[in-house]
Design a protein around this motif. Structure first.
Motif, PDB file in Angstrom:
ATOM      1  N   LEU A 190       0.813  -1.211   0.000  1.00  0.00           N
ATOM      2  CA  LEU A 190       0.000   0.000   0.000  1.00  0.00           C
ATOM      3  C   LEU A 190       0.852   1.269   0.000  1.00  0.00           C
ATOM      4  CD1 LEU A 190      -2.749   1.455   0.267  1.00  0.00           C
ATOM      5  CD2 LEU A 190      -2.598   1.073   2.745  1.00  0.00           C
ATOM      6  N   TYR A 191       1.927   1.275   0.780  1.00  0.00           N
ATOM      7  CA  TYR A 191       2.733   2.489   0.954  1.00  0.00           C
ATOM      8  C   TYR A 191       4.090   2.448   0.244  1.00  0.00           C
ATOM      9  CZ  TYR A 191      -0.449   3.243   4.965  1.00  0.00           C
ATOM     10  OH  TYR A 191      -1.552   3.404   5.779  1.00  0.00           O
ATOM     11  N   GLY A 192       4.570   1.276  -0.117  1.00  0.00           N
ATOM     12  CA  GLY A 192       5.919   1.173  -0.663  1.00  0.00           C
ATOM     13  C   GLY A 192       6.943   1.107   0.442  1.00  0.00           C
ATOM     14  N   VAL A 193       6.966   2.154   1.253  1.00  0.00           N
ATOM     15  CA  VAL A 193       7.854   2.245   2.415  1.00  0.00           C
ATOM     16  C   VAL A 193       7.055   2.873   3.554  1.00  0.00           C
ATOM     17  CG1 VAL A 193       9.976   3.235   3.368  1.00  0.00           C
ATOM     18  CG2 VAL A 193       9.896   2.561   0.947  1.00  0.00           C
ATOM     19  N   LEU A 194       7.160   2.309   4.736  1.00  0.00           N
ATOM     20  CA  LEU A 194       6.499   2.907   5.900  1.00  0.00           C
ATOM     21  C   LEU A 194       7.361   2.700   7.128  1.00  0.00           C
ATOM     22  CD1 LEU A 194       3.922   0.580   7.542  1.00  0.00           C
ATOM     23  CD2 LEU A 194       4.945  -0.120   5.369  1.00  0.00           C
ATOM     24  N   ASP A 195       7.199   3.577   8.112  1.00  0.00           N
ATOM     25  CA  ASP A 195       7.955   3.420   9.350  1.00  0.00           C
ATOM     26  C   ASP A 195       7.182   2.526  10.320  1.00  0.00           C
ATOM     27  OD1 ASP A 195       6.139   5.121  10.956  1.00  0.00           O
ATOM     28  OD2 ASP A 195       6.978   6.757   9.765  1.00  0.00           O
ATOM     29  N   ILE A 196       7.884   2.011  11.313  1.00  0.00           N
ATOM     30  CA  ILE A 196       7.251   1.065  12.232  1.00  0.00           C
ATOM     31  C   ILE A 196       6.188   1.744  13.092  1.00  0.00           C
ATOM     32  CG2 ILE A 196       9.103  -0.623  12.303  1.00  0.00           C
ATOM     33  CD1 ILE A 196      10.089   0.683  14.875  1.00  0.00           C
ATOM     34  N   ASP A 197       6.269   3.064  13.260  1.00  0.00           N
ATOM     35  CA  ASP A 197       5.213   3.756  14.000  1.00  0.00           C
ATOM     36  C   ASP A 197       3.873   3.598  13.287  1.00  0.00           C
ATOM     37  OD1 ASP A 197       6.981   4.613  15.916  1.00  0.00           O
ATOM     38  OD2 ASP A 197       7.352   6.538  14.961  1.00  0.00           O
ATOM     39  N   GLN A 198       3.869   3.778  11.957  1.00  0.00           N
ATOM     40  CA  GLN A 198       2.631   3.629  11.199  1.00  0.00           C
ATOM     41  C   GLN A 198       2.151   2.183  11.227  1.00  0.00           C
ATOM     42  OE1 GLN A 198       0.439   5.490  10.123  1.00  0.00           O
ATOM     43  NE2 GLN A 198      -0.732   4.347   8.610  1.00  0.00           N
ATOM     44  N   TYR A 199       3.085   1.239  11.139  1.00  0.00           N
ATOM     45  CA  TYR A 199       2.715  -0.176  11.237  1.00  0.00           C
ATOM     46  C   TYR A 199       1.972  -0.407  12.553  1.00  0.00           C
ATOM     47  CZ  TYR A 199       3.230  -5.279  11.251  1.00  0.00           C
ATOM     48  OH  TYR A 199       2.989  -6.628  11.282  1.00  0.00           O
ATOM     49  N   ALA A 200       2.542   0.072  13.660  1.00  0.00           N
ATOM     50  CA  ALA A 200       1.931  -0.144  14.976  1.00  0.00           C
ATOM     51  C   ALA A 200       0.564   0.526  15.067  1.00  0.00           C
ATOM     52  CB  ALA A 200       2.852   0.378  16.073  1.00  0.00           C
ATOM     53  N   VAL A 201       0.426   1.719  14.473  1.00  0.00           N
ATOM     54  CA  VAL A 201      -0.857   2.428  14.487  1.00  0.00           C
ATOM     55  C   VAL A 201      -1.940   1.586  13.810  1.00  0.00           C
ATOM     56  CG1 VAL A 201      -2.109   4.379  13.484  1.00  0.00           C
ATOM     57  CG2 VAL A 201       0.045   4.773  14.673  1.00  0.00           C
ATOM     58  N   VAL A 202      -1.633   1.062  12.621  1.00  0.00           N
ATOM     59  CA  VAL A 202      -2.624   0.274  11.879  1.00  0.00           C
ATOM     60  C   VAL A 202      -2.924  -1.024  12.617  1.00  0.00           C
ATOM     61  CG1 VAL A 202      -3.145  -0.887   9.707  1.00  0.00           C
ATOM     62  CG2 VAL A 202      -1.916   1.284   9.678  1.00  0.00           C
TER      63      VAL A 202
END
Length: 372
Positions: A190-202
């Motif tokens: 979905l994002y190509g690249v994402l940080d682990i903060d966004q991973y944890a949020v989702v």
């Protein structure tokens, strides 16, 4: 009078995980023809061996070097085949129990059959590649071709580690790991690249287990060793579309400073299976248009469609898109066809979720901008 507010227990808010056990099992299915092709490509035409060194010796030196690379082992170019085997064999023995909990559930179910015997004979049409995929790819299970049957072998040095599968708690851990991997696949698509903060949020939005970014990072480091669809570096989950850190840095320079698109449960399942929305009207219109052409050399329209969709997601220019058509051997016969293709591509581009826009569509982002 003091009022107390009732808080709904978390287990009531999250009745089921996004990626259920049955869903993850079904996603690994392949049709019979592809399954047989994968098995024959994986099988070694040789007499079955039962020690880790003898099994490795059955592979070519090039295959062994690829296996070493998968395990991040440095193999000097001067090494002879026997030296390469000597480097890989003890590493596999030490890593097997550590990597087991990160394998797919189906692999582990199949591996339980080897606890008392290092080999199993199976008819060609009775084996599914999904059952051996990771264990085979990482050198823990070997498939030998013997007439009308396959002989699957787990080298005897690895058998003791399989008894950890007798512990009931490991299966819960495996299920959690597979769901974590599914999120990484989906969100990197979905994002190509994402940080682990966004991973944890989702994750914390949909799942009952609360994870901190640090907890996410610990798990992704290990999961990243046993899959190919994404990689993890510097607290970033990165699609395997990117080959190295330089490509990632160049991409991040182009990312617009907007908030991440917030996916729904349906989005997560959809983007686990494909990096683009293959059911959108724009995508369907493009596929219908392309279906009127026949590609040379056995190329498939569906593969071309996948690659065209990638160019939309990544944000390539029109010249890159026409270069792609040339690679596939698709030639338009006049300006009318070129114009129609360009119109359809523009519609796809406007409605696809772009990595540079952190998963937003250009149309959706424009609709919610202050000036619109």
């Amino acid at each position: 009078m003091e009022h107390t507010r009732y808080t709904v227990p978390k287990e009531e808010l999250y009745t089921s995980p996004v990626f259920s056990h049955d869903l993850l099992r079904s996603i690994m299915d392949t049709d019979d023809a592809l399954n047989l092709e994968l098995l024959h490509n994986a099988a070694i035409s040789a007499t079955p061996e039962y020690s880790i060194s003898a099994c490795l010796e059955a592979y070519s030196k090039d295959h062994l070097k690829d296996l070493a690379q998968d395990h991040e082992l440095h193999i000097p170019s001067s090494y002879r085949k026997k030296q390469v085997v000597g480097k890989i064999a003890p590493h596999l023995v030490s890593q097997f129990p550590k990597m087991l909990p990160y394998f797919p559930h189906r692999n582990l179910e199949f591996l339980t059959r080897f606890k008392e015997n290092p080999s199993i004979e199976i008819a060609h049409d009775a084996l599914r590649f999904r059952d051996i995929s990771h264990a085979h790819n990482y050198g823990f299970l070997y498939l030998f071709k013997t007439g009308d049957t396959f002989t699957a072998v787990v080298p005897r040095e690895l058998i003791p580690a399989l008894h950890m599968l007798d512990e009931t708690t490991i299966w819960d851990t495996v299920s959690l790991h597979q769901r974590l991997n599914a999120y990484a696949v989906s969100l990197s698509n979905l994002y190509g690249v994402l940080d682990i903060d966004q991973y944890a949020v989702v994750w914390n939005r949909f799942e009952s287990e609360t994870l901190t970014p640090a907890m996410v990072a610990d798990e992704l480091v290990e999961l990243g060793k046993v899959q190919y669809y994404w990689w993890f570096e510097d607290e970033l989950v990165i699609s395997s579309y990117f080959q190295n850190e330089l490509e990632v840095a160049e991409f991040l320079d182009k990312v617009k400073q907007v908030s991440y698109y917030a996916p729904s449960r349906d989005d997560l399942v959809k983007y686990f299976q494909t990096p683009y929305d293959d059911e959108s009207p724009a995508a369907n219109a493009m596929l219908e248009f392309l279906s009127g052409y026949r590609l040379p050399d056995g190329e498939q329209i569906e593969d071309l469609m996948d690659d065209i969709s990638d160019t939309c997601i990544v944000g390539e220019g029109m010249q890159d898109v026409f270069d792609l058509l040339n690679e596939y051997g698709l030639l338009f016969t006049g300006m009318e066809e070129i114009t129609r293709f360009t119109e359809l591509y523009a519609q796809m581009s406007d409605h696809c979720r772009k990595w540079e826009l952190r998963g937003h569509t250009p149309v959706g982002l424009k609709k919610h901008s202050p000036s619109s």
